[in-house]
Design an enzyme around this catalytic site. Structure first.
Site, short mmCIF file in Angstrom:
data_model
loop_
_atom_site.label_atom_id
_atom_site.label_comp_id
_atom_site.label_asym_id
_atom_site.label_seq_id
_atom_site.Cartn_x
_atom_site.Cartn_y
_atom_site.Cartn_z
N HIS A 172 2.75 6.42 8.55
CA HIS A 172 3.71 6.21 7.46
C HIS A 172 5.14 6.41 7.95
O HIS A 172 5.40 7.23 8.82
CB HIS A 172 3.41 7.17 6.31
CG HIS A 172 2.06 6.98 5.70
ND1 HIS A 172 0.98 7.77 6.04
CD2 HIS A 172 1.62 6.07 4.79
CE1 HIS A 172 -0.09 7.36 5.35
NE2 HIS A 172 0.28 6.33 4.59
N ASP A 224 0.85 -1.20 0.00
CA ASP A 224 0.00 0.00 0.00
C ASP A 224 0.89 1.25 0.00
O ASP A 224 1.96 1.24 -0.60
CB ASP A 224 -0.96 -0.04 1.20
CG ASP A 224 -0.24 -0.35 2.51
OD1 ASP A 224 0.92 0.05 2.67
OD2 ASP A 224 -0.85 -1.00 3.39
N SER A 225 0.45 2.31 0.66
CA SER A 225 1.23 3.56 0.64
C SER A 225 2.59 3.41 1.31
O SER A 225 3.54 4.13 0.98
CB SER A 225 0.45 4.69 1.30
OG SER A 225 0.06 4.35 2.61
N LEU A 226 2.71 2.49 2.26
CA LEU A 226 4.01 2.28 2.90
C LEU A 226 5.05 1.81 1.89
O LEU A 226 6.25 2.03 2.06
CB LEU A 226 3.89 1.26 4.04
CG LEU A 226 3.06 1.71 5.25
CD1 LEU A 226 2.85 0.56 6.20
CD2 LEU A 226 3.75 2.87 5.96
#
Length: 242
Positions: free
Chosen positions: A186, A17-19
């Site tokens: 994050h 995902d965004s990580l």
């Protein structure tokens, strides 16, 4: 140029995902950027991070955005979005999350795989982003980290336990979790450094043939040939070996 004469380098594919998507952020010492630097001229690092995605959506998307050809290693990191409180848009129950992650792993059968746990949530910092209650929390996300560990054991796949490493480091150094997370969720530079070092350690321990310290350049170095004829001969050997 004849397209048949071009050959891809072996690949490390990072799915998440965004990580993972933010892993290219060199300003925060992104972990995929660090991998790419480490494996320059040895393997290409392909970032297939999908910001905002959970495993339910990723399961149907991943086959469309990766090619299993030339993949040597796949790093899979999900759970932070799945852990959103129900009935949130991103929420996926833990049992379904496990099934989805198992399916994603099967999509890259034949490649070496590292499963990565989601990191803890720095609740106080994350909650400060919301006017009301936050949409996820550390204890809720812990269930998804546990599920990754359990699945890795079931599938006999190495697990990179980012959750435990971050929690242990924070406790042993008496520093808050937000020293690793820029917004409570994050990774900041410290968090990216931690994940990169964990991944490199896991690669060296579980897949020593991919240890960058012992992998030669795929394309010869400029000191390895005296002229164009020697380079052409070496490149012909390279294309045959791919």
């Amino acid at each position: 140029m004849d397209p048949q004469a071009t050959h891809q380098l072996p690949q490390i594919v990072c799915i998440g995902d965004s990580l993972t998507q933010h892993g290219w952020d060199v300003g925060k010492r992104g972990w995929t950027a660090q991998l790419a630097q480490t494996y320059l001229r040895r393997m290409d690092v392909v970032n297939r991070g999908l910001s905002g995605f959970n495993t339910r959506w990723a399961k149907h998307t991943v086959p469309r955005i990766i090619s299993t050809q030339n993949i040597r290693l796949v790093c899979i990191l999900f759970g932070s979005n799945d852990a959103q409180f129900a009935p949130g848009k991103y929420h996926v129950p833990v049992d379904e999350f496990t099934d989805n992650l198992r399916d994603i792993t099967r999509m890259v059968a034949g490649a070496r795989v590292l499963l990565v746990t989601p990191p803890p949530v720095a609740d106080r910092l994350y909650e400060s982003l919301f006017e009301g209650p936050a949409d996820r929390c550390c204890e809720g996300t812990r269930l998804y980290a546990d599920a990754v560990r359990t699945l890795a054991e079931e599938l006999r796949i190495p697990c990179v336990d980012l959750w435990t490493a971050m929690e242990t480091t924070a406790t042993s150094t008496n520093t808050p979790l937000d020293s690793f997370l820029w917004d409570g969720l994050h990774l900041n530079a410290n968090g990216n450094d931690l994940l990169f070092n964990l991944l490199l350690q896991a690669i060296k321990s579980n897949y020593p043939e991919l240890n960058p310290d012992s992998m030669p350049f795929v394309v010869p170095g400029h000191l390895d040939f005296a002229n164009l004829d020697e380079l052409t001969h070496m490149l012909a050997h390279f294309t045959k070996s791919q």
